[in-house]
Scaffold this motif. Sequence first.
Motif, PDB file in Angstrom:
ATOM      1  N   PHE A  41       1.327  41.665   5.309  1.00  0.00           N
ATOM      2  CA  PHE A  41       0.599  42.017   6.538  1.00  0.00           C
ATOM      3  C   PHE A  41      -0.659  41.174   6.769  1.00  0.00           C
ATOM      4  CE2 PHE A  41       2.584  46.182   5.351  1.00  0.00           C
ATOM      5  CZ  PHE A  41       3.528  46.197   6.361  1.00  0.00           C
ATOM      6  N   CYS A  90      -1.640  39.848  10.302  1.00  0.00           N
ATOM      7  CA  CYS A  90      -0.800  40.460  11.344  1.00  0.00           C
ATOM      8  C   CYS A  90      -1.675  41.210  12.359  1.00  0.00           C
ATOM      9  CB  CYS A  90       0.200  41.436  10.736  1.00  0.00           C
ATOM     10  SG  CYS A  90       1.376  40.602   9.660  1.00  0.00           S
ATOM     11  N   THR A 149      -0.672  43.389  14.581  1.00  0.00           N
ATOM     12  CA  THR A 149      -0.213  44.781  14.652  1.00  0.00           C
ATOM     13  C   THR A 149       0.816  44.962  13.549  1.00  0.00           C
ATOM     14  OG1 THR A 149       1.612  44.209  16.113  1.00  0.00           O
ATOM     15  CG2 THR A 149      -0.430  44.920  17.172  1.00  0.00           C
ATOM     16  N   ARG A 150       1.206  46.187  13.347  1.00  0.00           N
ATOM     17  CA  ARG A 150       2.297  46.435  12.405  1.00  0.00           C
ATOM     18  C   ARG A 150       3.560  46.681  13.222  1.00  0.00           C
ATOM     19  NH1 ARG A 150       2.482  50.093   6.990  1.00  0.00           N
ATOM     20  NH2 ARG A 150       4.739  50.032   6.758  1.00  0.00           N
ATOM     21  N   CYS A 151       4.527  45.839  13.038  1.00  0.00           N
ATOM     22  CA  CYS A 151       5.754  45.937  13.845  1.00  0.00           C
ATOM     23  C   CYS A 151       6.573  47.150  13.412  1.00  0.00           C
ATOM     24  CB  CYS A 151       6.556  44.644  13.719  1.00  0.00           C
ATOM     25  SG  CYS A 151       5.599  43.227  14.310  1.00  0.00           S
ATOM     26  N   PHE A 163       9.544  47.923  12.657  1.00  0.00           N
ATOM     27  CA  PHE A 163      10.551  47.918  11.581  1.00  0.00           C
ATOM     28  C   PHE A 163       9.986  47.438  10.254  1.00  0.00           C
ATOM     29  CE2 PHE A 163      10.692  44.139  14.268  1.00  0.00           C
ATOM     30  CZ  PHE A 163      10.252  43.197  13.360  1.00  0.00           C
ATOM     31  N   CYS A 164       8.744  47.002  10.243  1.00  0.00           N
ATOM     32  CA  CYS A 164       8.252  46.191   9.125  1.00  0.00           C
ATOM     33  C   CYS A 164       7.586  47.028   8.035  1.00  0.00           C
ATOM     34  CB  CYS A 164       7.267  45.154   9.649  1.00  0.00           C
ATOM     35  SG  CYS A 164       6.778  43.974   8.378  1.00  0.00           S
ATOM     36  N   GLN A 222       6.326  45.279   4.898  1.00  0.00           N
ATOM     37  CA  GLN A 222       6.243  44.098   4.044  1.00  0.00           C
ATOM     38  C   GLN A 222       5.902  44.445   2.598  1.00  0.00           C
ATOM     39  OE1 GLN A 222       7.011  41.014   4.249  1.00  0.00           O
ATOM     40  NE2 GLN A 222       7.601  41.001   6.398  1.00  0.00           N
ATOM     41  N   GLY A 255       5.316  36.968   4.285  1.00  0.00           N
ATOM     42  CA  GLY A 255       4.954  38.394   4.308  1.00  0.00           C
ATOM     43  C   GLY A 255       3.872  38.757   5.302  1.00  0.00           C
ATOM     44  N   THR A 311       1.196  36.915   8.761  1.00  0.00           N
ATOM     45  CA  THR A 311       1.118  35.976   9.888  1.00  0.00           C
ATOM     46  C   THR A 311       0.174  34.863   9.467  1.00  0.00           C
ATOM     47  OG1 THR A 311       1.509  37.809  11.422  1.00  0.00           O
ATOM     48  CG2 THR A 311       0.600  35.780  12.351  1.00  0.00           C
ATOM     49  N   ARG A 341       4.307  34.514  13.392  1.00  0.00           N
ATOM     50  CA  ARG A 341       4.890  35.056  14.617  1.00  0.00           C
ATOM     51  C   ARG A 341       4.921  33.986  15.707  1.00  0.00           C
ATOM     52  NH1 ARG A 341       3.851  40.715  15.922  1.00  0.00           N
ATOM     53  NH2 ARG A 341       3.503  39.952  18.038  1.00  0.00           N
ATOM     54  N   ARG A 367       7.394  44.085  20.400  1.00  0.00           N
ATOM     55  CA  ARG A 367       6.959  42.865  19.705  1.00  0.00           C
ATOM     56  C   ARG A 367       5.725  42.238  20.347  1.00  0.00           C
ATOM     57  NH1 ARG A 367       7.578  41.128  14.883  1.00  0.00           N
ATOM     58  NH2 ARG A 367       8.023  38.979  15.410  1.00  0.00           N
TER      59      ARG A 367
HETATM   60  S1  SF4 Z   1       7.092  41.659  11.283  1.00  0.00           S
HETATM   61 FE1  SF4 Z   1       5.702  39.963  10.827  1.00  0.00          FE
HETATM   62  S2  SF4 Z   1       4.004  40.220  12.286  1.00  0.00           S
HETATM   63 FE2  SF4 Z   1       5.097  42.160  12.242  1.00  0.00          FE
HETATM   64  S3  SF4 Z   1       3.976  43.384  10.721  1.00  0.00           S
HETATM   65 FE3  SF4 Z   1       5.676  42.394   9.661  1.00  0.00          FE
HETATM   66  S4  SF4 Z   1       4.815  40.496   8.813  1.00  0.00           S
HETATM   67 FE4  SF4 Z   1       3.391  41.237  10.386  1.00  0.00          FE
END
Ligand code: SF4
Length: 364
Positions: free
Chosen positions: A56, A59, A61-63, A65-66, A68, A138, A140, A173, A210
Amino acid sequence: MSALIFPVPEPRCGVRLPVPAMPAWLDESGHRPGAGCASVATQRKRPRILPVFLPFAGCPTRCVFCAQDVQTGQRGGANGIAHALEQAEARLEHEARLFQEATTGGGSAPGSPSTPNAGRGASALDASPSPLEIAFYGGTFTLLPEAERDACLELAHRWRQRGVVCRVRCSTRPDAVTERGLTALRTAGMDCVELGVQSFDDAALDAASRGYAGSVARAACAMVAGAGLELGVQLMPGMPGVTPEVFRADVHTALLPDADGAIPLAAFLRFYPCLVLRGTPLAERWRAGSYVPWPLDTTVDALADGLLAAWARGVAVVRMGLSPEDGLDDAVLAGPVHPALGQLVKAEALRRHVAAHLARLPGE
Ligand code: SF4
């Protein structure tokens, strides 16, 4: 077996494009001694990836589905980057000792002035471990605070000078890259940028919150390639809004050619089928019934088509499914998880390829 039918290029050490300018911490000459790994590793060897997970980090934001921390097996947190770099440093020291033993019989360290690599011939080099490619994964990477990004790049540069590392890559990203930033990264020694595109479809990107449009993702791909960096594209079949048809279209877009129409912009792809992981916003949607993951057979079917399309364009699909990190199994609540997903997909792709050729044969 697939490689016999579809030879797919893979990155090798020593393949470098021109470097536009010189970062502050390079030699005054601008020369990067370890750039081609010539001091320790042979160009015949494929680099091994040394992942440096920065969960993270950077990052915005926290996506949905993610997870990490689960996906990478690393906790991250306040000192996450410093800790990850310490771990990488220790691993690299270990690798340097292995190189040293293999190439000098325990003499001086790789890259040091007295290293007699040049005089030991090909046999000693053949016996040495393959070189390493550092991968900052893991988070951005392009939105890391400058000091932390520089610390990562400095570590990679220093070990490149010693000849233990021959390539560097990072993930980020699509909405976190600029031409200027990518040029600076390239100058600082980055070889490859992987974009977590997930999809090029506007409706899907919206459904997964996203925060960017498909046009932004396409422009980011062009920017990475235009900066002289190798481009990796990560797609997420089954992400909210991504149907099998959308995924097939995403693969097609990822394989579009460069401006000259000669080769695809992407050097390689990764397919990460969407899983429902504990602790993510997607898990809440799944519990509420507003998100349903793809079944395994749908996933294999769509990925086999994606793989065939990539093979036909000479582009490698280097990963299908999440890496089996510690704790991942326990964190998967639902979704098309399988310990040999890539093998299932390759087998199905090959079956279709052979069936298509058999159908063209005359007679029964
Ligand atoms: S998908 Fe990528 S940008 Fe989104 S929270 Fe996870 S690591 Fe960060």
